[in-house]
Design a protein around this motif. Structure first.
Motif, PDB file in Angstrom:
ATOM      1  N   LEU A  16       0.836  -1.207   0.000  1.00  0.00           N
ATOM      2  CA  LEU A  16       0.000   0.000   0.000  1.00  0.00           C
ATOM      3  C   LEU A  16       0.866   1.249   0.000  1.00  0.00           C
ATOM      4  O   LEU A  16       0.629   2.176  -0.789  1.00  0.00           O
ATOM      5  CB  LEU A  16      -0.940   0.000   1.206  1.00  0.00           C
ATOM      6  N   VAL A  17       1.893   1.272   0.848  1.00  0.00           N
ATOM      7  CA  VAL A  17       2.774   2.444   0.927  1.00  0.00           C
ATOM      8  C   VAL A  17       3.503   2.657  -0.399  1.00  0.00           C
ATOM      9  O   VAL A  17       3.577   3.780  -0.903  1.00  0.00           O
ATOM     10  CB  VAL A  17       3.764   2.296   2.107  1.00  0.00           C
ATOM     11  N   VAL A  18       4.024   1.579  -0.990  1.00  0.00           N
ATOM     12  CA  VAL A  18       4.731   1.701  -2.264  1.00  0.00           C
ATOM     13  C   VAL A  18       3.773   2.138  -3.364  1.00  0.00           C
ATOM     14  O   VAL A  18       4.108   2.991  -4.196  1.00  0.00           O
ATOM     15  CB  VAL A  18       5.441   0.373  -2.633  1.00  0.00           C
ATOM     16  N   PHE A  19       2.554   1.585  -3.374  1.00  0.00           N
ATOM     17  CA  PHE A  19       1.560   1.995  -4.377  1.00  0.00           C
ATOM     18  C   PHE A  19       1.225   3.483  -4.237  1.00  0.00           C
ATOM     19  O   PHE A  19       1.150   4.199  -5.243  1.00  0.00           O
ATOM     20  CB  PHE A  19       0.287   1.153  -4.245  1.00  0.00           C
ATOM     21  N   LEU A  20       1.026   3.948  -3.016  1.00  0.00           N
ATOM     22  CA  LEU A  20       0.718   5.365  -2.811  1.00  0.00           C
ATOM     23  C   LEU A  20       1.901   6.238  -3.237  1.00  0.00           C
ATOM     24  O   LEU A  20       1.706   7.293  -3.854  1.00  0.00           O
ATOM     25  CB  LEU A  20       0.349   5.615  -1.347  1.00  0.00           C
ATOM     26  N   GLY A  21       3.132   5.799  -2.924  1.00  0.00           N
ATOM     27  CA  GLY A  21       4.315   6.545  -3.360  1.00  0.00           C
ATOM     28  C   GLY A  21       4.431   6.597  -4.868  1.00  0.00           C
ATOM     29  O   GLY A  21       4.709   7.649  -5.452  1.00  0.00           O
ATOM     30  N   MET A  22       4.206   5.450  -5.518  1.00  0.00           N
ATOM     31  CA  MET A  22       4.273   5.405  -6.976  1.00  0.00           C
ATOM     32  C   MET A  22       3.185   6.287  -7.589  1.00  0.00           C
ATOM     33  O   MET A  22       3.425   6.990  -8.575  1.00  0.00           O
ATOM     34  CB  MET A  22       4.118   3.957  -7.458  1.00  0.00           C
ATOM     35  N   SER A  23       2.005   6.271  -7.000  1.00  0.00           N
ATOM     36  CA  SER A  23       0.913   7.118  -7.499  1.00  0.00           C
ATOM     37  C   SER A  23       1.259   8.586  -7.342  1.00  0.00           C
ATOM     38  O   SER A  23       1.034   9.383  -8.263  1.00  0.00           O
ATOM     39  CB  SER A  23      -0.382   6.804  -6.744  1.00  0.00           C
ATOM     40  N   TRP A  24       1.824   8.963  -6.196  1.00  0.00           N
ATOM     41  CA  TRP A  24       2.183  10.348  -5.948  1.00  0.00           C
ATOM     42  C   TRP A  24       3.244  10.821  -6.941  1.00  0.00           C
ATOM     43  O   TRP A  24       3.118  11.893  -7.537  1.00  0.00           O
ATOM     44  CB  TRP A  24       2.677  10.494  -4.503  1.00  0.00           C
TER      45      TRP A  24
END
Length: 134
Positions: A16-24
């Motif tokens: 989840l954290v990596v996905f949110l970082g990649m999205s940002w």
């Protein structure tokens, strides 16, 4: 040794954290910077578009590795669900547990197939890319 539930929880949290970082990072690239052809000299917090694009690719690779690990940890469940569907479709009443060796071979075969499809796509792009006219 932590339990499988604990490992799954922390892996899912990391994903989840990596996905949110990649999205940002993707949103930064898409909506903050001008198009790549016009971004020469533009920086955000001292970093240019090339750096942000590299960060985007790095987070994509980390996300893909996390998903691969996630699927590997759940592979027996995936194979069990597929075997259950096949039994229902064929009308078989027996609940034979899938062989773990065969499951591993299916997983490795699927991974090889996916990597080959990606490789063919990259090869097609490399072979058909066009340079701008001089």
């Amino acid at each position: 040794m932590p339990s499988r539930t604990t490992i799954n929880f922390w892996l899912d949290t990391l994903l989840l954290v990596v996905f949110l970082g990649m999205s940002w990072v993707s949103l930064i690239i898409r909506f903050v910077f001008p198009p790549a052809s016009q971004s020469l000299g533009w920086t955000l917090w001292g970093r240019d578009l090339e750096w942000w694009s590299s960060l985007q690719f790095a987070t994509l690779c980390l996300f893909a590795a996390g998903i691969l690990l996630h699927v590997m940890l759940h592979w027996s469940w995936v194979c069990g669900v597929i075997a259950s569907w096949r039994r229902k479709r064929s009308g078989a009443a027996a609940k034979a547990k899938p062989d773990t060796g065969v499951q591993t071979l299916y997983g490795v075969g699927l991974l090889i197939a996916i990597l080959n499809v990606l490789g063919v796509g990259i090869a097609a792009a490399v072979l058909t890319v066009q340079e701008p006219p001089l």
